[in-house]
Design an enzyme around this catalytic site. Structure first.
Site, mmCIF file in Angstrom:
data_model
loop_
_atom_site.group_PDB
_atom_site.id
_atom_site.type_symbol
_atom_site.label_atom_id
_atom_site.label_comp_id
_atom_site.label_asym_id
_atom_site.label_seq_id
_atom_site.Cartn_x
_atom_site.Cartn_y
_atom_site.Cartn_z
ATOM 1 N N TRP A 288 -5.126 0.899 10.555
ATOM 2 C CA TRP A 288 -5.295 0.965 9.110
ATOM 3 C C TRP A 288 -5.114 -0.408 8.468
ATOM 4 O O TRP A 288 -5.723 -0.706 7.433
ATOM 5 C CB TRP A 288 -4.307 1.963 8.510
ATOM 6 C CG TRP A 288 -4.511 2.152 7.041
ATOM 7 C CD1 TRP A 288 -3.677 1.768 6.036
ATOM 8 C CD2 TRP A 288 -5.634 2.772 6.402
ATOM 9 N NE1 TRP A 288 -4.213 2.103 4.813
ATOM 10 C CE2 TRP A 288 -5.415 2.722 5.008
ATOM 11 C CE3 TRP A 288 -6.809 3.360 6.881
ATOM 12 C CZ2 TRP A 288 -6.323 3.240 4.085
ATOM 13 C CZ3 TRP A 288 -7.709 3.885 5.958
ATOM 14 C CH2 TRP A 288 -7.464 3.815 4.583
ATOM 15 N N TYR B 130 0.834 -1.201 0.000
ATOM 16 C CA TYR B 130 0.000 0.000 0.000
ATOM 17 C C TYR B 130 0.871 1.253 0.000
ATOM 18 O O TYR B 130 0.616 2.200 -0.756
ATOM 19 C CB TYR B 130 -0.906 -0.025 1.230
ATOM 20 C CG TYR B 130 -1.696 1.246 1.446
ATOM 21 C CD1 TYR B 130 -2.722 1.606 0.583
ATOM 22 C CD2 TYR B 130 -1.412 2.079 2.520
ATOM 23 C CE1 TYR B 130 -3.452 2.774 0.784
ATOM 24 C CE2 TYR B 130 -2.136 3.245 2.729
ATOM 25 C CZ TYR B 130 -3.149 3.583 1.850
ATOM 26 O OH TYR B 130 -3.854 4.741 2.054
ATOM 27 N N GLU C 140 -11.473 6.094 5.699
ATOM 28 C CA GLU C 140 -10.914 6.792 6.861
ATOM 29 C C GLU C 140 -11.920 6.789 8.010
ATOM 30 O O GLU C 140 -11.542 6.672 9.176
ATOM 31 C CB GLU C 140 -10.520 8.227 6.492
ATOM 32 C CG GLU C 140 -9.361 8.344 5.516
ATOM 33 C CD GLU C 140 -8.021 7.919 6.097
ATOM 34 O OE1 GLU C 140 -7.932 7.702 7.323
ATOM 35 O OE2 GLU C 140 -7.056 7.814 5.310
#
Length: 206
Positions: free
Chosen positions: A65, A35, A57
């Protein structure tokens, strides 16, 4: 993603087994590394892409995350690839469907916020659209961090963006969350100065 980015405050970029320098959060997990190398910090300027970023988010709030990345494909499937026009049509039966989907992050407030934010995104088209709105808060300069401790968790622009989005009716768009969005979508470049990704977005000079 703020709690991941700032977890090792004193650390600078780390030389990985491929000889490239990355921040500590992108070193130990292959999914996070991929990522970081291919997506994080690259400009996102389309409505669907930014709506997805805002939604992810929001789902990350209170979680890592990494969890969001692990569930991203399932979230995309559940929310019909985060097409605002489709998500805006979700009804109570869709909410119940999502709450029973064990593959996604099951949080009613976040699900409701995503549907709400799709409706607001559509409404925002009357004033230039989500992309123009968000990118109007791009700052005139970007941080130049040498260590994780040098990276802020919010900014004057993320505070202003948060307030403006809330005024429009968006939910789960606090200043820290919006700074994370700005980092992820290329509005600011918080790659460490000696990271191999510094300046890769093309938005900011190295």
């Amino acid at each position: 993603m703020s709690e991941v980015v700032h977890e090792t405050a004193a650390a600078g970029a780390i030389v990985c087994d491929d000889g490239l320098r990355r921040p500590p959060w992108a070193v130990s997990n292959l999914l996070l590394r991929e990522y970081y190398d291919s997506e994080w910090g690259m400009p996102v300027r389309d409505e669907r892409g930014l709506f997805e970023r805002i939604s992810l988010e929001a789902f990350q709030s209170g979680l890592s995350w990494l969890i969001v990345l692990q569930k991203r494909d399932a979230l995309r499937k559940a929310f019909r690839n985060f097409e605002p026009d489709v998500v805006a049509q979700f009804k109570s039966n869709d909410v119940e469907r999502l709450l029973s989907d064990t593959e996604i992050i099951r949080n009613r407030a976040k699900i409701d916020a995503t549907i709400n934010n799709a409706l607001v995104t559509i409404k925002l088209r009357e004033d230039g659209g989500l992309s123009e709105f968000i990118w109007s808060f791009k700052p005139t300069s970007t941080p130049a961090p040498r260590t994780i401790a040098d990276i802020p968790t919010s900014s004057d622009e993320s505070v202003a963006l948060s307030k403006a989005l809330r005024k429009r009716g968006f939910k789960f768009v606090g200043p820290t969350t919006m700074f994370a969005l700005m980092e992820a979508a290329g509005l600011v470049d918080t790659h460490l100065l000696d990271s191999h990704r510094r300046g890769s977005s093309g938005v900011w000079a190295t």
